[in-house]
Design a protein around this motif. Sequence first.
Motif, PDB file in Angstrom:
ATOM      1  N   GLN A  56      46.009  38.171  27.521  1.00 30.23           N
ATOM      2  CA  GLN A  56      46.900  38.179  28.682  1.00 30.23           C
ATOM      3  C   GLN A  56      46.101  38.494  29.948  1.00 30.23           C
ATOM      4  OE1 GLN A  56      49.704  41.400  28.853  1.00 30.23           O
ATOM      5  NE2 GLN A  56      51.026  40.329  30.314  1.00 30.23           N
ATOM      6  N   ASN A  57      45.256  39.513  29.895  1.00 30.97           N
ATOM      7  CA  ASN A  57      44.435  39.877  31.052  1.00 30.97           C
ATOM      8  C   ASN A  57      43.464  38.770  31.432  1.00 30.97           C
ATOM      9  OD1 ASN A  57      45.651  42.360  31.408  1.00 30.97           O
ATOM     10  ND2 ASN A  57      44.170  43.430  30.121  1.00 30.97           N
ATOM     11  N   SER A  60      45.277  35.900  33.119  1.00 27.36           N
ATOM     12  CA  SER A  60      45.885  36.291  34.392  1.00 27.36           C
ATOM     13  C   SER A  60      44.866  36.637  35.472  1.00 27.36           C
ATOM     14  CB  SER A  60      46.791  37.517  34.188  1.00 27.36           C
ATOM     15  OG  SER A  60      47.788  37.247  33.253  1.00 27.36           O
ATOM     16  N   ASP A  61      43.688  37.066  35.082  1.00 32.49           N
ATOM     17  CA  ASP A  61      42.701  37.585  36.028  1.00 32.49           C
ATOM     18  C   ASP A  61      41.997  36.448  36.774  1.00 32.49           C
ATOM     19  OD1 ASP A  61      40.660  38.845  37.393  1.00 32.49           O
ATOM     20  OD2 ASP A  61      39.904  39.923  35.651  1.00 32.49           O
TER      21      ASP A  61
END
Length: 176
Positions: A56-57, A60-61
Amino acid sequence: MLIIFNKPYGVITQFSEHEVYPSLKEFISHKNVYPAGRLDADSEGLVILTDNGALQNKLSDPTSNIEKVYVVQVENIPSSEDLAKLEKGVMISKYITKPAKVRLIEDPMLWERVPPIRKRSSIPTAWLEIRITEGKNRQVRKMTAAVGFPTLRLIRTSVGNYKIGDLEPGNYYVVE
């Protein structure tokens, strides 16, 4: 677990209830999954949900430089000079966007949007494919507006190697 979801127009990318918009919980039955990035309620298309925090990170990053692809209907017909401005990077909210890959495309074969896009007989529209590696709040809409071509419809079709394909709005499938 990883879920590929085609977010319909007018749905908010969160599970908690919202006073105006339907939320993800009205479409996704799986528990403990979270969106990897967001799409505003006015946008449609690919939302990835996962229970894997590291994934997820990463998705999204903005520093991960993962490419996100959008098909975008804009008001009027941009010239090659206008597209070059988007490719170079434009000033939005006191910030210059990273370079993008932009091209005019034929009208894509898409589902009908409810409600439909407003039509003006005196103003033509065009479709663009825009590839970015960022994903700031309403970035693509702000980019097209900054060069004089307001976005009428925006659909995210892929994030990295994940693609929406022929998935109908409101539907999803589990990858892992």
